[in-house]
Design an enzyme around this catalytic site. Sequence first.
Site, short mmCIF file in Angstrom:
data_model
loop_
_atom_site.label_atom_id
_atom_site.label_comp_id
_atom_site.label_asym_id
_atom_site.label_seq_id
_atom_site.Cartn_x
_atom_site.Cartn_y
_atom_site.Cartn_z
N SER A 38 -1.41 -7.36 -4.95
CA SER A 38 -1.00 -6.95 -6.29
C SER A 38 0.51 -7.04 -6.38
CB SER A 38 -1.44 -5.51 -6.58
OG SER A 38 -0.84 -5.02 -7.77
N TYR A 51 -1.66 3.26 -4.09
CA TYR A 51 -2.11 1.91 -4.44
C TYR A 51 -1.04 0.90 -4.05
CZ TYR A 51 -3.78 -2.03 -7.22
OH TYR A 51 -4.22 -3.27 -7.62
#
Length: 261
Positions: free
Chosen positions: A155, A169
Amino acid sequence: MSSVASYPLPNNAVDLTGQTALVTGASSGLGLRFAKVLASCGAKVALAARRVERLEAVAAEIRASGGQAEPVAMDATDAGQLVAAVARAEQALGLVSILVNNAGIPDAQRAHKMPLELIDRVIDINIRAPYVLSCEVARRLIAAGKPGRIVNIASSAAYNYRGNGAALYSVSKAAVVRITEALAVEWAAYNINVNAIAPGAFASEMMDGMLSRMGDITAHFPRKRLGDPAQLDSTLLFLVSPASDAVTGTSVRVDDGQQGR
């Protein structure tokens, strides 16, 4: 609300005939898209996720288009199921030569407010699962003396965290980038390429949940838009094709300039 069903698939962009791909998190979102893209290029696709009824629907759609697909029930928090999923995929479709580690979850919470159960779940799904799956696929490829391609979905959050409540995350996706780099070195001698795609904000079911909580986030993006999942096709296909034979240990950022540099 976003949808991944309406985007046209590539038309034989890469010939993956004879290869078996295992895609995790294939019941929805980007994983569903990746599975359909690989199937459209000739790969036999094992679809792994918890929601078996959704996997059955995706498999039926792929088969109706002339492809081969096999649903594989898998809970990414259970290490035994990870190993078993690779075995089931191989038994049904042949040796897995392409692995797409797509399954992942957000945390959407401040670090100091996260319960231990959620911390464990994020780490298990976002870090342990791709590592275990990669090792199991590589072990089988090495034993068979066959090359392979592993594509991890990282990501843009691996490179940029603005303190808005998703610290773990961000950490987990940075770990995915490092897993990619380290395992690429480990397995280069066996002709197993390990790379990653680091998307920005793309239309998906996960993104729908974020938008419902935060509202329109695109106002802060230079191009005022979410990414279209179809914009990831070319990167995925490059990383699993002969064109990327010398590319390994690389993370490709596909974020539409959303996060700056």
